[in-house]
Design a protein around this motif. Structure first.
Motif: not given
Length: 284
Positions: A278-281, A244-248, A124-129
């Motif tokens: 995924f970049y960042g946090r 946090d968000m996950h990818l689909l 998952s991504l919290a903040h980043g790209r």
């Protein structure tokens, strides 16, 4: 994605790639920045993507046609989601085999199969790209999508959704990027669009979202075309993206937005994914 109809509040920021460089550039990170997670899809032809990072969702009827009255039955077969042996993941929508009798929400049996992969509970991504380099299938009745859902445990749309890119039906050169939340969802989703120089199926593009505190920027090939901040939301401006968000990744067939496939619809219709980064946090 896959609960959208054509967003009524899409802001008309369409333009050729060469004309979209004036907005904030999401590539503001140092050139030496390294992803904290990536999927490069190396492996033998017909191998399944790694279960360490990817879930495969299946079915149709129980999810009300995945919220859009869609016609595809998602499977975990390599024919619908597998590696090509040349460093790519293929997500393939194809007509269901004769006599397969796959239960469908909008009709007795689904006439197409496809795949829907997620990183829920794994990455998952919290903040980043997020960057996904891919070729997307185009044609009547198709809706390929690269998107994100929130991990806050709420029921959609309070869950939050970021559609990194969608290419719908007979609009092969138009990329839509949209956000959905508690009071702005389905046709009221808020986003923008961009016109590609050629059909999305013709060449690879890097589709990306830069997700920063109280700011989300969509881009294609490093060219931003839309930025969302809380000030652009309708009252009460319920911003749900600080999580946090996950990818689909999926290719839908038929449904409320693209309409039904016809004899011109490509078969198989393939999303070819070169990489995900995924970049960042976040968490991986």
């Amino acid at each position: 994605m896959n609960r959208n109809t054509l967003p009524a509040l899409v802001l008309a920021l369409s333009g050729l790639l060469c004309g979209c460089g004036s907005a904030q550039d999401p590539r503001s990170s140092p050139a030496a920045e390294q992803p904290f997670w990536q999927a490069e899809f190396d492996g033998a032809a017909a191998a399944r993507p790694s279960e360490e990072y990817w879930n495969t969702e299946t079915g149709n009827r129980d999810a009300e046609g995945w919220g859009n009255d869609e016609l595809q039955y998602y499977t975990d077969d390599a024919a619908n989601s597998g590696l090509d042996g040349a460093g790519h993941l293929l997500i393939s929508a194809r007509p269901a085999a004769a006599g397969s009798r796959l239960p469908c929400y909008t009709q007795e049996f689904c006439t197409w199969t496809s795949a829907r992969l997620t990183t829920e509970g794994k990455v998952s991504l919290a903040h980043g790209r997020v960057e996904v380099r891919a070729k997307l299938p185009t044609g009547t009745g198709l809706l390929p999508a690269i998107w994100m859902l929130g991990d806050n445990g709420a029921e959609w749309p309070a869950q939050g959704e970021i559609d990194i890119c969608e290419v719908v039906g007979g609009e092969p050169r138009t990329v839509y990027g949209t956000a959905h939340g508690p009071t702005y969802f389905n046709e009221n989703g808020i986003g923008g669009s961009l016109t590609l120089p050629a059909d999305a199926s013709q060449t690879f593009h890097t589709y990306a979202v830069d997700k920063q505190p109280r700011r989300i920027t969509w881009s294609v090939d490093g060219k931003p075309y839309f930025t969302l901040t809380p000030s652009k939301l309708p009252a009460p401006r319920d911003w749900v993206f600080e999580q946090d968000m996950h990818l689909l990744l999926n290719v839908a067939v038929g449904g409320d937005w693209p309409g039904p496939p016809d004899a011109s619809t490509p078969s198989p219709a393939r999303m070819t994914v070169d990489y995900v980064r995924f970049y960042g946090r976040g968490h991986a």
